[in-house]
Motif scaffolding. Structure first.
Motif, short mmCIF file in Angstrom:
data_model
loop_
_atom_site.label_atom_id
_atom_site.label_comp_id
_atom_site.label_asym_id
_atom_site.label_seq_id
_atom_site.Cartn_x
_atom_site.Cartn_y
_atom_site.Cartn_z
N ASN A 38 4.57 10.89 -20.31
CA ASN A 38 4.38 9.54 -19.78
C ASN A 38 4.18 9.61 -18.28
O ASN A 38 5.13 9.59 -17.50
N SER A 39 2.89 9.75 -17.85
CA SER A 39 2.59 9.99 -16.45
C SER A 39 2.89 8.78 -15.57
O SER A 39 2.87 8.87 -14.35
N SER A 40 3.15 7.62 -16.14
CA SER A 40 3.41 6.43 -15.34
C SER A 40 4.88 6.31 -14.91
O SER A 40 5.25 5.39 -14.21
N VAL A 41 5.72 7.27 -15.38
CA VAL A 41 7.15 7.18 -15.07
C VAL A 41 7.37 7.54 -13.62
O VAL A 41 6.92 8.56 -13.15
N ALA A 42 8.07 6.74 -12.89
CA ALA A 42 8.32 6.98 -11.47
C ALA A 42 9.73 7.50 -11.28
O ALA A 42 10.55 7.53 -12.19
N GLN A 43 10.02 7.91 -10.03
CA GLN A 43 11.33 8.46 -9.69
C GLN A 43 12.48 7.52 -10.02
O GLN A 43 13.52 7.98 -10.50
N ARG A 94 -10.24 5.30 -27.26
CA ARG A 94 -10.62 3.96 -26.81
C ARG A 94 -10.00 2.89 -27.72
O ARG A 94 -9.60 1.82 -27.26
N SER A 95 -9.92 3.21 -29.02
CA SER A 95 -9.39 2.22 -29.97
C SER A 95 -7.90 1.95 -29.76
O SER A 95 -7.41 0.87 -30.08
N VAL A 96 -7.16 2.96 -29.23
CA VAL A 96 -5.72 2.78 -29.01
C VAL A 96 -5.40 2.55 -27.54
O VAL A 96 -4.23 2.43 -27.17
N GLY A 97 -6.42 2.51 -26.67
CA GLY A 97 -6.21 2.22 -25.25
C GLY A 97 -5.56 3.34 -24.48
O GLY A 97 -4.85 3.09 -23.50
N ASP A 98 -5.78 4.59 -24.88
CA ASP A 98 -5.22 5.75 -24.18
C ASP A 98 -6.13 6.07 -22.99
O ASP A 98 -7.05 6.88 -23.09
N GLU A 99 -5.84 5.48 -21.82
CA GLU A 99 -6.76 5.57 -20.68
C GLU A 99 -6.88 7.00 -20.17
O GLU A 99 -7.98 7.49 -19.92
N SER A 100 -5.75 7.69 -20.00
CA SER A 100 -5.81 9.07 -19.51
C SER A 100 -6.55 9.97 -20.50
O SER A 100 -7.33 10.83 -20.13
N GLY A 101 -6.30 9.77 -21.80
CA GLY A 101 -6.99 10.55 -22.82
C GLY A 101 -8.49 10.30 -22.82
O GLY A 101 -9.28 11.22 -23.08
N ILE A 102 -8.90 9.06 -22.51
CA ILE A 102 -10.34 8.75 -22.42
C ILE A 102 -10.97 9.59 -21.32
O ILE A 102 -12.05 10.17 -21.50
N GLU A 160 -17.57 9.41 -14.36
CA GLU A 160 -16.76 8.39 -15.07
C GLU A 160 -15.35 8.90 -15.32
O GLU A 160 -14.37 8.16 -15.16
N ALA A 161 -15.24 10.18 -15.70
CA ALA A 161 -13.91 10.78 -15.95
C ALA A 161 -13.10 10.84 -14.67
O ALA A 161 -11.89 10.56 -14.67
N LEU A 162 -13.74 11.19 -13.53
CA LEU A 162 -13.03 11.29 -12.26
C LEU A 162 -12.44 9.95 -11.85
O LEU A 162 -11.30 9.87 -11.37
N ALA A 163 -13.20 8.87 -12.04
CA ALA A 163 -12.71 7.54 -11.68
C ALA A 163 -11.45 7.18 -12.46
O ALA A 163 -10.49 6.62 -11.91
N LYS A 179 -7.46 6.90 -11.09
CA LYS A 179 -6.73 5.65 -11.32
C LYS A 179 -5.34 5.93 -11.87
O LYS A 179 -4.36 5.30 -11.46
N VAL A 180 -5.24 6.89 -12.84
CA VAL A 180 -3.94 7.18 -13.46
C VAL A 180 -3.16 8.23 -12.69
O VAL A 180 -2.00 8.50 -13.00
N GLY A 181 -3.79 8.85 -11.66
CA GLY A 181 -3.09 9.82 -10.82
C GLY A 181 -2.88 11.17 -11.46
O GLY A 181 -1.91 11.88 -11.13
N ASP A 182 -3.76 11.59 -12.35
CA ASP A 182 -3.66 12.90 -13.02
C ASP A 182 -4.28 13.97 -12.11
O ASP A 182 -5.47 14.25 -12.17
N GLN A 183 -3.44 14.57 -11.23
CA GLN A 183 -3.95 15.48 -10.20
C GLN A 183 -4.57 16.75 -10.79
O GLN A 183 -5.57 17.26 -10.28
#
Length: 672
Positions: free
Chosen positions: A18-23, A194-202, A228-231, A235-239
Motif C-alpha cells: 500500500n504505497s499511499s501509507v504515510a509515516q 483499469r476495471s478495478v481502478g488499480d492506478e499504480s498497476g495501470i 503515459e506510464a511516467l505520468a 502521480k503515485v510516487g513510485d520512485q
C-alpha cells in the motif's frame, strides 16, 4: 531492453504494498503495539501489519518486527500468523537481492500454510518464487509456479493477483522473443487493472507494453506508452518505476542518436535510484552511460561508467548485466586500440554468456565438501568423548559424596566400567568407519581424475582450435576483415561445444559420486510435457520442424517423480530428436496409460538406429553412426545420464528403432 523487464517484476512486488501509507499511519501502528502487551494472535497480526506498512517508509525496521511475530506465532501454534510473517520476510530479502534466502523463506511459508490453508499466502509465495526463478533463467519452473498461482487467484476471483500473473507470463513470452503474445497478455492485464481502478498497476502495464514495442523497434509507439506510464508513476510516487521508465525513454533517444537528451534521462534515472538506494537501477544507469559515451567517442567516460555498472552488477550477482558490461568493455578497449584488454573482456563475456563453470573450482568445492564431511564425523567422535568424560566426572563426584553407601557406590562403579567399555568399543568402531570413509574419498578422487583423463582427448581438440583460430586473428595486420570474422564465428561455435562437454562431465561426476538428491512428488506428466514442448519453440522455428504433444486415453496422468530431473531427461531426448530430424518433419510427444503404468514416447522421423548402435546406446561416451542434420555436437553422455535419472526415479527407459524408420524412446513410471 528485456533486462529492464526485471525492474517491472520489482515494481509488481512493490505494487502489492500500500504505497499511499504515510509515516503517521506507521506511527499509529507502533502505538497500538506498545499499548497491546498480550502475547496472542492479535499481537502477531499487528506485528505483521506494521512490518508490511514499513516497506514504504523504512525497510531496516522490518526484520525485528517479523522475527518477534514469527517466534510468537510459533510459540502459540498460530499457523496463519507464522506463514504470513515468513512470507513478508521473504519479500524483504527479495528486495535486498538475497534471492536464495528469499526462496527458502517462501518454501517455509508454503509448508506452514498447508496447515493454515490460506489461499492468498499460497498464491503470493508461488508468484514471488516464480519471479526469482525467472531472474535465474529457469523459465519452465517459473512458468509452472506462475500457472499454479494463477489457478489460485482465479478460483478466489482475486483480480489484482490475476493481473500480476498475466504480467509475469507475458514477460516469459518476451524472453522467448514472442513479443506479440507478450503484448496480448500485458493488454489483458491492463484492462483488468483499469476495471478495478488499480492506478499504480495501470502504470506498470503501460511501461511493460512500451518495452515490448521497443523490442519490435516501433519506437514512437513505445515512447507513447512510456510517457503515459511516467505520468501515472509520478502521480503515485513510485520512485523505482520512475527510474525504470526514464531509462527506457533514454534508450529510445539513444536509438534515435539524440545522445545529449539520452544522457539527461539516464542522469535523472540515476538521481532517483540513488535517492532510494535502488542499486539495480544505479547499475543499469551506469552501463547505459557507458553506451552513450562510447557512441560519442569519449572512451574514458565510457570505461569509467561501464566499470561502475560492472562493480554493482557483480555485487548484486546480476549475470545478464555482468555479461553486457564485459561485452561493452571489449568494444571500448577495441575502439581505443587496446586489443589485448578487449580480448580479455570478450573471453569473460563468452564465459558468462555460456555459463561455463571452471572445472578446477568445481573440484576444489568437491574436495572441501568431502573434507567437511570427514571433519564433521571426527568432531562428532570428540564431542561424544567429552560428553562421556562429563558423565564420568559427575558420577565420581556423587560417589565421593555418598561413600557411606558402599553397595550403591559399587553398583555405580560397575555401571561406569560398563560405560567405559562400551565407549571404548564404540570409539574403535567409529575410528574404523572414519578410516573407511577416508579410503572411499581417495577412491572417488581417483575416479574423478580418471574421468578427466577419459575426456581429455575430446577437450583438447576444441581447445586447440580456439587457440589456433585466435592466433590467426590476433596476428592479422589488417584488422577484423571478413575472413577473420569467420574465424571468430568458428571460435564461438567451438566454445559452445566445449561448454556442452563440461556440463555433461559435471552431470556424470554428480551421478558417479552418488550425490544425486531426489525430490519425489506427485506431478501431472501431461503438464510437464506441455512445458518441455514450450521451451523448444525457437529451436523448432529455426530448423523448420514441428513438435506435437498428444495424450491418449489418459484420464489421470499423475506419477511420483522428481520434476526437475524428469524435465532434464525429456529436454535431452527432445533435443536429440530435433538434432537428427530433417526440416519439414515432425517430432511427437505421446502420453498413454497401460494398466498401472504411464508411458511417455518421444518419436521422430530421423534416420533410425542400427542394431549395433542399440547395444551401446546408453553407455558413457558412446558415439553412434548417425549424424545430426545440422552438424550439432555431442559428448556421448546425454543418454547414459538420462538412463540413470529415470532408474533413480523407479522408472524404465528403452528404445524402438529401425534404420530408415525413425526412432521412439519410451519412458515408463508407475501410475500415482
Amino acid at each position: 531492453m528485456n533486462r529492464t523487464l526485471l525492474v517491472s517484476l520489482i515494481c509488481l512486488f512493490l505494487n502489492i504494498l500500500n504505497s499511499s501509507v504515510a509515516q503517521p499511519l506507521v506511527d499509529s501502528l507502533r502505538m497500538e503495539l506498545e499499548g497491546y502487551k498480550l502475547r496472542d494472535t492479535v499481537r502477531v497480526n499487528r506485528l505483521n501489519k506494521a512490518a508490511y506498512q514499513l516497506f514504504t517508509v523504512n525497510l531496516e525496521q522490518i526484520p525485528p518486527l517479523l522475527e518477534e511475530a514469527i517466534l510468537l506465532a510459533d510459540s502459540i501454534n498460530y499457523d496463519y500468523g507464522k506463514a504470513e510473517g515468513t512470507r513478508i520476510l521473504g519479500l524483504y530479502y527479495y528486495y535486498h537481492s538475497d534471492f536464495d534466502i528469499a526462496l527458502d523463506l517462501y518454501d517455509s511459508a508454503l509448508k506452514v500454510n498447508k496447515r493454515a490453508q490460506d489461499h492468498s499466502i499460497e498464491a503470493s509465495c508461488l508468484n514471488n518464487s516464480a519471479v526469482i526463478y525467472y531472474r535465474q533463467g529457469n523459465y519452465p519452473r517459473a512458468l509452472d509456479f506462475y500457472q499454479r498461482a494463477l489457478r489460485i487467484f482465479e478460483q478466489n476471483e482475486d483480480q489484482l493477483g490475476i493481473g500480476r500473473c498475466l504480467d509475469n507470463i507475458a514477460i516469459i513470452h518476451s524472453e522467448q522473443k514472442d513479443y506479440k503474445n507478450g503484448i496480448e497478455y500485458f493488454q489483458q492485464s491492463l484492462e483488468l487493472r483499469r476495471s478495478v481502478g488499480d492506478e499504480s498497476g495501470i502504470g506498470t502495464s503501460l511501461n511493460n507494453i512500451g518495452e515490448l514495442y521497443f523490442e519490435l523497434e516501433e519506437y514512437d509507439q513505445a515512447n507513447t506508452y512510456f510517457i503515459e506510464a511516467l505520468a501515472i508513476k509520478e502521480k503515485v510516487g513510485d520512485q523505482t518505476s520512475i527510474a525504470s521508465i526514464l531509462r527506457n525513454i533514454g534508450l529510445i533517444l539513444l536509438e534515435k542518436n539524440d545522445l545529449n537528451s539520452a544522457i539527461d534521462n539516464f542522469s535523472r534515472a540515476l538521481e532517483v535510484s540513488e535517492s532510494i538506494g535502488f542499486k539495480y537501477g544505479m547499475c543499469m544507469s551506469y552501463i547505459h552511460f557507458g553506451t552513450v559515451y562510447l557512441k560519442k567517442g569519449d572512451l574514458n567516460l565510457a570505461k569509467q561508467n561501464t566499470n561502475k555498472g560492472l562493480h554493482l552488477a557483480t555485487e548484486l550477482s546480476l549475470l545478464d548485466e555482468i555479461t553486457n558490461a564485459h561485452s561493452q568493455l571489449s568494444e571500448i578497449y577495441a575502439a581505443e586500440g587496446s586489443f589485448r584488454k578487449a580480448y580479455d573482456h570478450h573471453v569473460l563475456f563468452t564465459q558468462y554468456n555460456d555459463s561455463i563453470f571452471n572445472s578446477e573450482n568445481i573440484k576444489r568445492i568437491s574436495d572441501l565438501e568431502n573434507k567437511y564431511l570427514f571433519e564433521k564425523e571426527k568432531q562428532q567422535i570428540l564431542f561424544e568423548n567429552e560428553k562421556e568424560q562429563l558423565v564420568l566426572t559427575e558420577d565420581n563426584k556423587r560417589l565421593q559424596e555418598r561413600a557411606q553407601y558402599n553397595f550403591i557406590g559399587l553398583l555405580i562403579a560397575l555401571t561406569l566400567l560398563f560405560i567405559i567399555g562400551w565407549f571404548y568399543v564404540t570409539l574403535r568402531q567409529l575410528t574404523k568407519k572414519v578410516k573407511l570413509k577416508n579410503e572411499q574419498l581417495k577412491q572417488y578422487d581417483n575416479e574423478k581424475n580418471l574421468l578427466i583423463g577419459l575426456v581429455a582427448h575430446d577437450l583438447m581438440s576444441p581447445i586447440n582450435n580456439i587457440m589456433g583460430l585466435t592466433g590467426i586473428v590476433l596476428s592479422s595486420e589488417d584488422g577484423l576483415q571478413s575472413d577473420n570474422k569467420k574465424y571468430l564465428g568458428y571460435i564461438q561455435q567451438t566454445g559452445q561445444r566445449l561448454s556442452h562437454m563440461i556440463r555433461r562431465i559435471l552431470d556424470v561426476s554428480a551421478i558417479e559420486a552418488q550425490n544425486l538428491q531426489l525430490n519425489m512428488e506427485e506431478h501431472d506428466l501431461s503438464e510437464i510435457l506441455q512445458g518441455v514442448a514450450f521451451s523448444f519453440q525457437s529451436t523448432l522455428e529455426k530448423k523448420g520442424i514441428k513438435l506435437s504433444v498428444s495424450n491418449t486415453n489418459v484420464a489421470n496422468a499423475v506419477a511420483k517423480v522428481d520434476k526437475d530431473y524428469l524435465i532434464q531427461v525429456l529436454e535431452n531426448l527432445v533435443s536429440n530428436a530435433i538434432k537428427f530430424s530433417k526440416p519439414n518433419t515432425e517430432v511427437k510427444l505421446l502420453l498413454s496409460v497401460e494398466a498401472d503404468t504411464l508411458t511417455i514416447r518421444i518419436q521422430d522421423e530421423g534416420p533410425g538406429i542400427s542394431e549395433e548402435d542399440k547395444k551401446k546406446l546408453f553407455g558413457i561416451y558412446q558415439k553412434l553412426e548417425a549424424k545430426p542434420t545440422d552438424g550439432e555436437s555431442s559428448t556421448g553422455l546425454g543418454l547414459s545420464i538420462a538412463k540413470k535419472y529415470v532408474e533413480a526415479m523407479d522408472g524404465e527407459i528403452s528404445v524402438q528403432s529401425e534404420l530408415g524408420e525413425g526412432t521412439t524412446f519410451l519412458i515408463s513410471f508407475p501410475r500415482g
